[in-house]
Design an enzyme around this catalytic site. Sequence first.
Site, PDB file in Angstrom:
ATOM      1  N   CYS A 187     -38.303   0.063 -17.809  1.00  0.00           N
ATOM      2  CA  CYS A 187     -38.204   1.001 -18.927  1.00  0.00           C
ATOM      3  C   CYS A 187     -39.488   1.111 -19.735  1.00  0.00           C
ATOM      4  CB  CYS A 187     -37.022   0.623 -19.805  1.00  0.00           C
ATOM      5  SG  CYS A 187     -35.446   0.790 -18.925  1.00  0.00           S
ATOM      6  N   ASP A 213     -30.377   1.426 -23.634  1.00  0.00           N
ATOM      7  CA  ASP A 213     -29.661   1.736 -22.395  1.00  0.00           C
ATOM      8  C   ASP A 213     -28.193   1.917 -22.753  1.00  0.00           C
ATOM      9  OD1 ASP A 213     -31.074   2.073 -20.070  1.00  0.00           O
ATOM     10  OD2 ASP A 213     -30.451   0.204 -19.151  1.00  0.00           O
ATOM     11  N   HIS A 242     -21.437   3.361 -13.363  1.00  0.00           N
ATOM     12  CA  HIS A 242     -22.673   4.143 -13.341  1.00  0.00           C
ATOM     13  C   HIS A 242     -23.315   4.078 -11.963  1.00  0.00           C
ATOM     14  CE1 HIS A 242     -26.839   5.315 -14.444  1.00  0.00           C
ATOM     15  NE2 HIS A 242     -26.216   6.070 -15.319  1.00  0.00           N
ATOM     16  N   HIS A 249     -24.995   3.021 -20.600  1.00  0.00           N
ATOM     17  CA  HIS A 249     -24.399   3.466 -19.346  1.00  0.00           C
ATOM     18  C   HIS A 249     -22.887   3.646 -19.427  1.00  0.00           C
ATOM     19  CE1 HIS A 249     -28.167   3.063 -17.354  1.00  0.00           C
ATOM     20  NE2 HIS A 249     -28.212   1.744 -17.398  1.00  0.00           N
ATOM     21  N   HIS A 297     -24.245  -3.310 -16.472  1.00  0.00           N
ATOM     22  CA  HIS A 297     -24.901  -3.719 -17.707  1.00  0.00           C
ATOM     23  C   HIS A 297     -24.922  -2.580 -18.712  1.00  0.00           C
ATOM     24  CE1 HIS A 297     -28.143  -1.596 -15.605  1.00  0.00           C
ATOM     25  NE2 HIS A 297     -28.741  -1.452 -16.788  1.00  0.00           N
ATOM     26  N   ASP A 339     -35.365  -0.896 -25.406  1.00  0.00           N
ATOM     27  CA  ASP A 339     -34.216  -1.622 -24.845  1.00  0.00           C
ATOM     28  C   ASP A 339     -34.159  -3.102 -25.227  1.00  0.00           C
ATOM     29  OD1 ASP A 339     -33.956   0.852 -23.719  1.00  0.00           O
ATOM     30  OD2 ASP A 339     -33.932   0.167 -21.648  1.00  0.00           O
ATOM     31  N   LYS A 360     -30.072   6.397 -23.686  1.00  0.00           N
ATOM     32  CA  LYS A 360     -30.436   6.966 -22.388  1.00  0.00           C
ATOM     33  C   LYS A 360     -29.609   6.328 -21.287  1.00  0.00           C
ATOM     34  CE  LYS A 360     -34.315   3.698 -22.105  1.00  0.00           C
ATOM     35  NZ  LYS A 360     -33.849   2.896 -20.986  1.00  0.00           N
TER      36      LYS A 360
END
Length: 255
Positions: free
Chosen positions: A201, A96, A102, A98, A131, A58, A156
């Site tokens: 993470c 990341d 989310h 999203h 974010h 990330d 993810k």
Amino acid sequence: MNANRRQLIRSGTAICSAAAVRVAVPATTWVGAALVATGARAATTYRISARDALLVTDVQRCFTQGGTLAVADADAVVPLINDLAKLFDSVVITQDWHTPQHVSFASSHAGKKPFETTKLPYGTQVLWPDHCIQGTDDAALHPALSIPHAQLIIRKGYHRNTDSYSAFVEADGKTTTGLAAYLKAHGIARVFVAGLATDFCVAWTALDARKAGLRAVVVEDACRGIDTQGSLKAAWDRMTEAGVVRANSTDLRRA
């Protein structure tokens, strides 16, 4: 957590690129299977071979200066990770990714503020500012991240109702990203984890690597943490208990 690439979407989870892609806690440290006393880090050299992979976690605009969830001093890890990556034949990058609204966003829960928690079907969820929304500049990899030989990008957290800190398994504990199978297919036995953030993470990825039967090393100086409500110490405690090894980038050498 930028360059033109030919990319192939695999199973809605990963992007494969054919051309390609402090938190000091002064308590204890692990060297191999031995727990070493407090104080200076024991001198250990990790020889990087074809059976090792670097997981770059990330390293996105979102988590660096000016991002929607910026981690203190996060930009400092980028050149270090670029250099580390040169030691590895196998590099995986995570992102990341999203949806809007989310479930992990505080804005999706009436009366809740960022860094508070809520109960979800899979357990306690820390709530974050909005974010890393798919397709935005905020979700893009850091522009200075330069690892042209990276073979795989794992996206993810794209299921709206489930968060995903780990590069291996989503927060429900059962939905996999396919990373474990990928590493097994490539003969990887040990992973080195670097990136953002140490206590979320990075930690969850290292813990799930252990569950997948891999040896796991967190490159501490190539990570930065958020540390909300004691999360950093708790993460290191969990990693230590699971046998995750703690190293410094200067400990790594090409075999």
